[in-house]
Motif scaffolding. Sequence first.
Motif, short mmCIF file in Angstrom:
data_model
loop_
_atom_site.label_atom_id
_atom_site.label_comp_id
_atom_site.label_asym_id
_atom_site.label_seq_id
_atom_site.Cartn_x
_atom_site.Cartn_y
_atom_site.Cartn_z
N ASP A 69 0.93 -1.07 0.08
CA ASP A 69 -0.09 0.02 0.26
C ASP A 69 0.89 1.42 0.25
O ASP A 69 0.49 2.22 -1.07
N ALA A 72 2.83 1.38 -3.22
CA ALA A 72 1.76 2.22 -4.11
C ALA A 72 1.34 4.02 -4.02
O ALA A 72 1.17 4.53 -5.05
N GLN A 76 2.32 7.53 -6.41
CA GLN A 76 1.41 8.43 -6.40
C GLN A 76 2.46 9.46 -5.84
O GLN A 76 1.37 10.58 -6.83
N THR A 154 -6.90 11.46 0.78
CA THR A 154 -7.14 9.84 0.60
C THR A 154 -6.02 9.17 0.92
O THR A 154 -6.24 8.05 2.08
N LYS A 157 -7.79 8.47 5.12
CA LYS A 157 -8.65 7.06 4.95
C LYS A 157 -7.96 5.94 4.80
O LYS A 157 -8.38 4.97 5.66
N LEU A 158 -6.89 5.93 4.14
CA LEU A 158 -5.54 4.99 4.22
C LEU A 158 -5.10 4.24 5.48
O LEU A 158 -4.93 3.68 5.86
N GLY A 161 -7.48 2.62 7.67
CA GLY A 161 -7.53 2.14 7.79
C GLY A 161 -7.08 0.84 8.33
O GLY A 161 -6.75 -0.03 8.60
N HIS A 162 -5.73 1.06 7.90
CA HIS A 162 -3.97 0.63 8.69
C HIS A 162 -3.95 0.80 10.14
O HIS A 162 -3.76 -0.90 10.12
N ILE B 63 -4.11 -0.04 -5.00
CA ILE B 63 -3.82 -0.68 -4.05
C ILE B 63 -4.80 -2.03 -3.76
O ILE B 63 -5.88 -1.31 -4.45
N ASN B 102 -12.13 0.51 7.46
CA ASN B 102 -13.20 1.43 7.15
C ASN B 102 -14.37 2.07 5.84
O ASN B 102 -14.95 2.53 5.15
#
Lengths: 174, 111
Positions: A69, A72, A76, A154, A157-158, A161-162, B63, B102
């Motif tokens: 993740d 990547a 970006q 974003t 959010k990543l 999430g992790h 991802i 999430n």
Amino acid sequence: MKTYKVIGVSLVLLLSATLGAFAEDKPTDPQIAHIAYTAGVIDIDTAKLALSKSKNKVVVGFAQSMVNDHQAVNDQALALVKKLGVTPEDNATSQSLVKDADKKRAELAKLDGNAFDRAYVENEIAYHKHVNGALKNLLIPSAQNTELKSFLQTGLKLFQGHEQHAEHVAAAQK
Amino acid sequence: MTVLVLDRRGLLLGGAAAALAAGTRVRAENGTVRVTIENLAFVPAEMEVKVGDTIERVNKDPIAHTATVNGRWEVMIPAGATATRVVEAGDGVEYYCRFHPNMTGRIVIRG
């Protein structure tokens, strides 16, 4: 009259000190880009340590997804700063993140087996929490460029999430 | 005249996009419903399907993601890939991405 003057001067001093501190604390876009990229590199390096040490399938899977993740997303990020003509600039926040992470990684490297797995996952929760706070309260509000701001949103959010993923892994370890 | 038609179409498309953004529940058409994954979100987040319909998940993120229902099923959707699953009885549930919990979505089965 004299008293008023003293209060007035104090207020001005207080106000300028506050504004000065705020201006110093607020990172520029090149610094923000550097901090965000560095935060990703740190998590990749810690995950690589986990991949070399852990034998737990769930922990290894988690570490591998951190590498994938963040790699990547950092690719970006590089493409975005190139497009925007922003050159990431090293700064005190990036340096302090790296210093803390090096110290933590050295501590983790001394552990093995379950002790390592637990400490790694606990650190992942704490680290992502820390970066989430910085993204939400400092980096996103400070970003001037709208594309950079949206990229960071974003990114938040990543990282959130992790953090939740790490919490699930920690719950499964208990 | 052509311009007017194009304008109308543009407005209609705009309306559909707004409905998706607002989280309106989407129904399957011709037996397939497409879910797009972008910027760590399932869009639409909620869909209405029948048993036997196909759910197609298109991952536009760089991802990998999953659509997971603990202890029941998991669909892996690698970066830039599309994965499908045929709806089974009892699939009217909430699902999430195991890598990024999430991210959530909901399937409603219509009789």
